[in-house]
Each structure stands twice: as structure tokens, then as C-alpha cells.
Design an enzyme around this catalytic site. Structure first.
Site, PDB file in Angstrom:
ATOM      1  N   ARG A 176     -32.376  11.617  15.460  1.00 42.87           N
ATOM      2  CA  ARG A 176     -30.963  11.969  15.605  1.00 42.87           C
ATOM      3  C   ARG A 176     -30.305  11.171  16.735  1.00 42.87           C
ATOM      4  O   ARG A 176     -30.985  10.501  17.503  1.00 42.87           O
ATOM      5  CB  ARG A 176     -30.841  13.477  15.807  1.00 42.87           C
ATOM      6  CG  ARG A 176     -31.226  14.233  14.520  1.00 42.87           C
ATOM      7  CD  ARG A 176     -31.359  15.711  14.774  1.00 42.87           C
ATOM      8  NE  ARG A 176     -30.171  16.249  15.407  1.00 42.87           N
ATOM      9  CZ  ARG A 176     -30.145  17.410  16.075  1.00 42.87           C
ATOM     10  NH1 ARG A 176     -31.257  18.131  16.209  1.00 42.87           N
ATOM     11  NH2 ARG A 176     -29.039  17.841  16.608  1.00 42.87           N
ATOM     12  N   ASN A 196     -49.430  11.099  24.596  1.00 42.24           N
ATOM     13  CA  ASN A 196     -49.794  11.617  23.280  1.00 42.24           C
ATOM     14  C   ASN A 196     -49.255  13.029  23.143  1.00 42.24           C
ATOM     15  O   ASN A 196     -49.574  13.905  23.965  1.00 42.24           O
ATOM     16  CB  ASN A 196     -51.306  11.622  23.117  1.00 42.24           C
ATOM     17  CG  ASN A 196     -51.685  11.914  21.677  1.00 42.24           C
ATOM     18  OD1 ASN A 196     -51.680  11.031  20.828  1.00 42.24           O
ATOM     19  ND2 ASN A 196     -51.967  13.173  21.394  1.00 42.24           N
ATOM     20  N   ASP A 230      -5.051  -2.635  -3.160  1.00 40.56           N
ATOM     21  CA  ASP A 230      -6.099  -2.115  -4.053  1.00 40.56           C
ATOM     22  C   ASP A 230      -6.855  -3.239  -4.762  1.00 40.56           C
ATOM     23  O   ASP A 230      -7.462  -3.029  -5.796  1.00 40.56           O
ATOM     24  CB  ASP A 230      -5.511  -1.122  -5.070  1.00 40.56           C
ATOM     25  CG  ASP A 230      -4.488  -1.754  -6.018  1.00 40.56           C
ATOM     26  OD1 ASP A 230      -4.137  -2.937  -5.830  1.00 40.56           O
ATOM     27  OD2 ASP A 230      -4.051  -1.045  -6.949  1.00 40.56           O
ATOM     28  N   ALA A 261       0.852  -1.198   0.000  1.00 47.41           N
ATOM     29  CA  ALA A 261       0.000   0.000   0.000  1.00 47.41           C
ATOM     30  C   ALA A 261       0.886   1.245   0.000  1.00 47.41           C
ATOM     31  O   ALA A 261       0.564   2.255   0.619  1.00 47.41           O
ATOM     32  CB  ALA A 261      -0.907  -0.005   1.227  1.00 47.41           C
ATOM     33  N   LYS A 285     -34.181  13.991  19.144  1.00 50.54           N
ATOM     34  CA  LYS A 285     -32.731  14.009  19.390  1.00 50.54           C
ATOM     35  C   LYS A 285     -32.447  13.717  20.847  1.00 50.54           C
ATOM     36  O   LYS A 285     -33.054  14.341  21.720  1.00 50.54           O
ATOM     37  CB  LYS A 285     -32.169  15.388  19.019  1.00 50.54           C
ATOM     38  CG  LYS A 285     -30.664  15.459  19.158  1.00 50.54           C
ATOM     39  CD  LYS A 285     -30.146  16.821  19.576  1.00 50.54           C
ATOM     40  CE  LYS A 285     -30.283  17.034  21.064  1.00 50.54           C
ATOM     41  NZ  LYS A 285     -29.593  18.220  21.567  1.00 50.54           N
ATOM     42  N   ALA A 287     -53.799  23.022  24.432  1.00 43.79           N
ATOM     43  CA  ALA A 287     -53.180  23.402  23.157  1.00 43.79           C
ATOM     44  C   ALA A 287     -52.675  24.841  23.223  1.00 43.79           C
ATOM     45  O   ALA A 287     -53.275  25.696  23.869  1.00 43.79           O
ATOM     46  CB  ALA A 287     -54.197  23.255  22.030  1.00 43.79           C
ATOM     47  N   ARG A 334      -3.733   7.744  -9.939  1.00 43.51           N
ATOM     48  CA  ARG A 334      -4.903   7.729 -10.818  1.00 43.51           C
ATOM     49  C   ARG A 334      -6.205   8.008 -10.059  1.00 43.51           C
ATOM     50  O   ARG A 334      -7.226   8.331 -10.644  1.00 43.51           O
ATOM     51  CB  ARG A 334      -4.976   6.380 -11.574  1.00 43.51           C
ATOM     52  CG  ARG A 334      -3.875   6.226 -12.594  1.00 43.51           C
ATOM     53  CD  ARG A 334      -3.725   4.779 -13.079  1.00 43.51           C
ATOM     54  NE  ARG A 334      -2.949   3.947 -12.155  1.00 43.51           N
ATOM     55  CZ  ARG A 334      -2.611   2.678 -12.387  1.00 43.51           C
ATOM     56  NH1 ARG A 334      -2.986   2.090 -13.503  1.00 43.51           N
ATOM     57  NH2 ARG A 334      -1.905   2.003 -11.496  1.00 43.51           N
TER      58      ARG A 334
HETATM   59  C1  UD1 Z   1      -0.260  -4.398 -10.698  1.00 49.65           C
HETATM   60  C2  UD1 Z   1       0.609  -5.449 -11.380  1.00 49.65           C
HETATM   61  C3  UD1 Z   1      -0.130  -6.026 -12.579  1.00 49.65           C
HETATM   62  C4  UD1 Z   1      -1.464  -6.588 -12.153  1.00 49.65           C
HETATM   63  C5  UD1 Z   1      -2.273  -5.535 -11.411  1.00 49.65           C
HETATM   64  C6  UD1 Z   1      -3.540  -6.157 -10.854  1.00 49.65           C
HETATM   65  C7  UD1 Z   1       2.971  -4.910 -11.094  1.00 49.65           C
HETATM   66  C8  UD1 Z   1       4.164  -4.300 -11.699  1.00 49.65           C
HETATM   67  N1  UD1 Z   1       1.858  -4.860 -11.800  1.00 49.65           N
HETATM   68  O1  UD1 Z   1      -0.409  -3.315 -11.594  1.00 49.65           O
HETATM   69  O2  UD1 Z   1       0.623  -7.058 -13.169  1.00 49.65           O
HETATM   70  O3  UD1 Z   1      -2.174  -7.055 -13.281  1.00 49.65           O
HETATM   71  O4  UD1 Z   1      -1.495  -5.000 -10.315  1.00 49.65           O
HETATM   72  O5  UD1 Z   1      -4.264  -5.251 -10.148  1.00 49.65           O
HETATM   73  O6  UD1 Z   1       3.058  -5.450 -10.015  1.00 49.65           O
HETATM   74  N2  UD1 Z   1       2.759  -0.235  -4.568  1.00 49.65           N
HETATM   75  C9  UD1 Z   1       3.711  -0.079  -3.610  1.00 49.65           C
HETATM   76  N3  UD1 Z   1       4.893   0.514  -3.934  1.00 49.65           N
HETATM   77  C10 UD1 Z   1       5.148   0.945  -5.197  1.00 49.65           C
HETATM   78  C11 UD1 Z   1       4.163   0.774  -6.173  1.00 49.65           C
HETATM   79  C12 UD1 Z   1       2.975   0.175  -5.838  1.00 49.65           C
HETATM   80  O7  UD1 Z   1       3.515  -0.469  -2.455  1.00 49.65           O
HETATM   81  O8  UD1 Z   1       6.227   1.483  -5.424  1.00 49.65           O
HETATM   82  C13 UD1 Z   1       1.460  -0.833  -4.192  1.00 49.65           C
HETATM   83  C14 UD1 Z   1       0.310   0.112  -4.409  1.00 49.65           C
HETATM   84  O9  UD1 Z   1       0.045   0.892  -3.253  1.00 49.65           O
HETATM   85  C15 UD1 Z   1      -0.825  -0.814  -4.774  1.00 49.65           C
HETATM   86  C16 UD1 Z   1      -0.145  -2.009  -5.396  1.00 49.65           C
HETATM   87  O10 UD1 Z   1       1.210  -1.935  -5.020  1.00 49.65           O
HETATM   88  O11 UD1 Z   1      -1.555  -1.234  -3.634  1.00 49.65           O
HETATM   89  C17 UD1 Z   1      -0.282  -2.035  -6.916  1.00 49.65           C
HETATM   90  O12 UD1 Z   1       0.274  -0.895  -7.510  1.00 49.65           O
HETATM   91  P1  UD1 Z   1      -0.317  -0.327  -8.853  1.00 49.65           P
HETATM   92  O13 UD1 Z   1       0.504   0.796  -9.285  1.00 49.65           O
HETATM   93  O14 UD1 Z   1      -1.783  -0.077  -8.688  1.00 49.65           O
HETATM   94  O15 UD1 Z   1      -0.100  -1.556  -9.845  1.00 49.65           O
HETATM   95  P2  UD1 Z   1      -0.950  -1.871 -11.158  1.00 49.65           P
HETATM   96  O16 UD1 Z   1      -0.597  -0.916 -12.227  1.00 49.65           O
HETATM   97  O17 UD1 Z   1      -2.368  -1.985 -10.803  1.00 49.65           O
HETATM   98 CA    CA Z   2      -3.551  -1.527  -9.044  1.00 54.68          CA
END
Ligand code: UD1
Ligand code: CA
Length: 459
Positions: free
Chosen positions: A332, A376, A103, A9, A350, A422, A15
Site C-alpha cells: 500500500r 527476518n 473526441d 469540447a 503500508k 514466537a 451518446r
Molecule cells: C463530427 C463531424 C463529422 C465528422 C465527425 C468525426 C460536424 C457537423 N460533424 O460529427 O463530419 O465525420 O465529427 O468524428 O462537424 N461540439 C461543440 N459544440 C457543439 C457541438 C459539438 O463544441 O455545439 C464539439 C463536441 O464537444 C465534440 C465535437 O464538437 O468534441 C464533435 O461533436 P459531435 O457531436 O461528436 O460530432 P459528430 O457527430 O461526431
Molecule cells: Ca464525435
């Protein structure tokens, strides 16, 4: 086999274009990382690890001590292999490492179990894949002629031929730790994004002659990840459908599931009927045979058996059995409404207790008050609870009758069985069984209009 779960993470989540960290965006009321954590935690023999970097304070504030943290230093570059390298010390004494992405909230716990089992049964690496058509811009699974996985090529690095591959990488992996650690330094960043890709580890395993298993997911939609707000909406719709299926299987009637919004945390007893436009949030518990007519928002509330609620908002409160609420009531926080009550239209309540059988039928405000049973309240009663600086509580005893358009100026106590005429503005306590008239007496002047007209003072 000693196993450790590592959730990534640390990415920028660019994006999403949101000030909130990507993995903290909620899906049906819960941050998406919570779903991932729930799915992997049972497989981890130690506290799961979460790799953080950008906006790490947000994640720390949310997850606290439920996990241990890995810090990805921005100076070490970017890409999904970097946080794994950063975790070296914390994973080194494990036999295998289960890697999940923060993610990917839809991946089932069972799928993590499946990749884990493959490694337990002898694979050096197992990964989850999905056949998706149309194919999202994910890493493509390249297989050899014999069907074995050869490697993963990221969308941006694919040849036109590879772009036609419909099998994608779900980023759900289990690796033999020692082997993974031994190839991490071989991963370079000469690719379209200039990042260190964890996906490159797969081809390296294959080159070393180690066993890699690509397991195709039965239900490919679980492999939809969240990179932007459109993905989030799509993932939430899938999660919502799962939640609906769970409740319907359990005997809950959803009149229009496509227009019903139920948080993951909500409990609903069989026999409940939920009409369109209802949003059920947080720690809400809906009792047996409850009917929620259209457009109710119920948040952290308990609704008792066979209650009926229509077009109303109920927040952090309790509603008793067979009570009716609405249309257009606003309950509330910190209100406790008894059984067999009627809370009618345009009533606001409330921080109040309302005893069993009490009726508050229309256009009334009850704030900071304790009401007994079988009372009432007429139309337009106002509990005047605020003097501009402080709030005060009032009480009304059992069986009291409060006429229409009364003001009860707090703090005031109305005894049991008392009658308030009333239009009264009550500023002093009223004893039990008394009639209180607190308004000027009516005076009538017969023939007044005609006399005024004679004098030319009226048209
Ligand atoms: C990644 C995969 C892809 C796969 C896809 C599925 C890689 C290179 N690509 O692409 O093959 O199909 O997931 O969802 O692995 N993160 C870090 N450090 C970093 C970069 C990312 O911890 O430097 C973490 C992000 O916070 C995220 C996860 O890795 O939770 C994925 O990163 P993201 O950039 O979303 O990868 P995708 O382009 O989705
Ligand atoms: Ca991703």
C-alpha cells in the site's frame, strides 16, 4: 504564419450517457482531451483555446490554466460551427486556425502538422479524411469529377448514393482565419439535426473559389472518434496497441499484449518481461530485467532492476533491485522496500520502510513501521499500529528476528539483533541483542486425559 489551435469540447456528448464529460473519459490512463492537446499545442503560437459549455466546470478543473477558454452560449444554438463563431475575438488576429475535436484522441500530431503545412503552402483550408470500410456514420467527403473536394455531407443528410461514399471527415482542419470568419455567418441550420455544421464551411470555401485540400490519412484508424462507450472501448484498444508497440520496439517482452494494460505514462526499461493480466498505471517506472508474473497491478510505483513480482498489488511505493514480491502481496502507499528483500504471500505493507535483505515471507501485516536490513519476520507477524483512534510507528533494528505469530504493539522499538519468541505480544521496547518472550509459559500435566476419563469427565 500566426496560428491558433481551437479544440471543440462544448457538445453535450449525449451518446456517452455518462455524468463525466465526454472528453474527460480516459484512454490508457489519460483523459482523451489531453492527447488532443498534446498533438495540437506545439503548432499553436498562443495558448490553445478550448470551447466549453456543458459541464464546463469539469473541464476547467482538469485543464486549468494550460489553455484559454471559449464559452459556447446554449442560446446561440448547437453544432460545431457555433463554438468557432464564439471564438471570433480570440482567433481574429491569427493567420490560420487549427481546429481539433476533443473526441478524436487518436489523431497523430503528424496529421495536424500535415493539414497545417498544406495551408502554409498556399491552401485556404486543409482537412484530414479517411477511407473507412465499414464506414461509420461520419460526414462523407463529396468530391468533384476532377477529384477535388466539393463539400461534406453529414450522415443523416446523405442521399442513399452519398451514403455509399467511404471517404469520411476526420474533423481535423486548418483554415485561413479571415476566410473562415467571413463564411461562418453564411452557415445555416436547415439540416436533419437543426444544427450549425462547421462542415458546411467547406462547400462555402469551394463556392468562393478558395483552395480546399482534402488529405487522405495513411492510417485511417486514427480517425476513429468517440461518441459512445463502445467507441471508447474501441479507441482505447487502438491506443493500447500503440503503447504496446512502443514498448516492444524498445526491448520490452510482453507475453500476451492482448491481455496487458499499460497506461500511456508508464516507463519500462528494456529486458523487462510482462506476463498476462498485468495493469501498469500512472507514474509507474519498471526497471531493467524486471519480471512481472501474471496479474499484477502496479500503480505509481517504481520497481527496481531484476525484481520479480507475482499476482500482487503495488500502490505508490518503491521496490528495490532483485527483490521478490508475492504471490498475493499488497503493498500500500508510501512503502519503500529495499534491494534483495523477500515479500511473500499474503503480506500487506503500508507506509513502511523495509531495509535491504529483509524477509517478510508470509501472512504478515507491516503498517507504519521502519525496518532495518537483514531482518527476518516469521509467519503471521502483525504490527499493531492502531488503537482505535490514533496510529503509531514502530521500528525494528538490523538483523532482528521476529518469531511467528507475534504482535508488535506500536509504538515500540525492537533493537538490532534482538530475538522475539514466537507468539509474543510485545508492548515495551526490546534492547539490542536481547531475547524477548512475551507470552505465558507452557505448562504440561502428564496423564491428565486418562485421569479425566476415569472420573467420567471426558469421552
Ligand atoms: C463530427 C463531424 C463529422 C465528422 C465527425 C468525426 C460536424 C457537423 N460533424 O460529427 O463530419 O465525420 O465529427 O468524428 O462537424 N461540439 C461543440 N459544440 C457543439 C457541438 C459539438 O463544441 O455545439 C464539439 C463536441 O464537444 C465534440 C465535437 O464538437 O468534441 C464533435 O461533436 P459531435 O457531436 O461528436 O460530432 P459528430 O457527430 O461526431
Ligand atoms: Ca464525435
Amino acid at each position: 504564419m500566426k496560428t491558433v489551435a481551437l479544440i471543440l469540447a462544448a457538445g453535450k456528448g449525449e451518446r456517452m450517457r455518462s455524468p463525466l464529460h465526454k472528453v474527460l473519459h480516459s484512454l490508457c490512463g489519460r483523459p482523451m482531451i489531453d492527447y488532443v492537446l498534446d498533438a495540437v499545442a506545439p503548432l499553436s503560437n498562443q495558448k490553445p483555446l478550448v470551447a466549453v459549455s456543458f459541464e464546463k466546470e469539469q473541464i476547467l478543473a482538469h485543464l486549468g490554466s494550460r489553455v484559454d477558454y471559449i464559452y459556447q452560449n446554449p442560446q446561440d444554438g448547437w453544432g460545431t460551427a457555433v463554438p468557432v463563431k464564439a471564438a471570433k475575438a480570440q482567433i481574429a488576429d491569427s493567420d490560420c486556425v487549427l481546429i481539433a475535436f476533443g473526441d478524436m484522441p487518436l489523431v497523430y500530431a503528424q496529421s495536424y502538422q500535415t493539414v497545417f503545412s498544406a495551408v502554409e503552402n498556399g491552401a485556404d483550408c486543409a482537412l484530414l479524411t479517411a477511407v473507412m470500410d465499414p464506414t461509420p456514420k461520419y460526414g462523407r467527403i463529396v468530391r468533384k469529377a476532377d477529384g477535388r473536394v466539393a463539400g461534406i455531407v453529414e450522415d443523416k443528410d446523405c442521399t442513399p448514393e452519398q451514403l455509399k461514399i467511404k471517404e469520411v471527415n476526420a474533423s481535423v482542419y486548418c483554415f485561413k482565419t479571415e476566410k473562415l470568419l467571413s463564411v461562418l455567418d453564411e452557415i445555416g441550420n436547415s439540416n436533419a439535426k437543426g444544427e450549425y455544421y462547421l462542415t458546411d464551411a467547406i462547400a462555402l470555401f469551394v463556392q468562393h473559389g478558395w483552395r480546399v485540400e482534402g488529405i487522405v490519412a495513411q492510417e485511417p484508424s486514427q480517425c476513429q472518434g468517440v461518441n459512445d462507450m463502445a467507441d471508447l472501448a474501441a479507441a482505447e484498444a487502438l491506443m493500447r496497441a500503440r503503447i504496446h508497440a512502443r514498448h516492444m520496439k524498445n526491448g520490452v517482452r510482453l507475453i500476451a499484449p492482448e491481455n496487458t494494460y499499460i497506461d500511456d505514462s508508464v516507463q519500462i526499461a528494456p529486458g523487462a518481461v510482462i506476463y498476462p493480466g498485468c495493469c501498469l498505471e500512472g507514474a509507474t517506472v519498471i526497471g531493467q530485467d524486471v519480471t512481472l508474473l501474471p496479474n499484477c497491478r502496479v500503480s505509481n510505483a517504481q520497481i527496481g532492476r531484476a525484481a520479480r513480482v507475482e499476482s500482487s498489488v503495488i500502490l505508490d511505493s518503491q521496490i528495490g533491485e532483485e527483490t521478490t514480491v508475492g504471490p498475493n502481496a499488497y503493498i500500500r502507499p508510501n512503502s519503500r522496500i529495499g534491494a534483495h528483500c523477500r515479500i511473500g504471500d499474503f503480506v500487506e505493507i503500508k507506509n513502511a520502510v523495509i531495509g535491504d535483505g529483509t524477509k517478510v515471507s508470509h501472512l504478515t501485516y507491516v503498517g507504519d513501521a521502519d525496518l532495518g536490513r537483514d531482518i527476518n519476520l516469521g509467519c503471521g507477524v502483525v504490527f499493531v499500529n492502531y488503537d482505535g483512534k490514533n496510529k503509531y510507528r514502530s521500528t525494528v533494528g538490523d538483523h532482528a528476528f521476529i518469531g511467528c505469530n507475534c504482535n508488535l504493539v506500536a509504538p515500540v522499538q525492537i533493537g538490532a539483533d534482538a530475538y522475539i519468541a514466537a507468539g509474543s505480544t510485545v508492548t515495551q521496547d526490546v534492547e539490542s541483542g536481547a531475547l524477548c518472550i512475551a507470552r505465558s509459559r507452557q505448562s504440561v500435566k502428564p496423564g491428565w486425559v486418562a485421569k479425566r476419563r476415569e472420573k467420567g469427565l471426558l469421552k
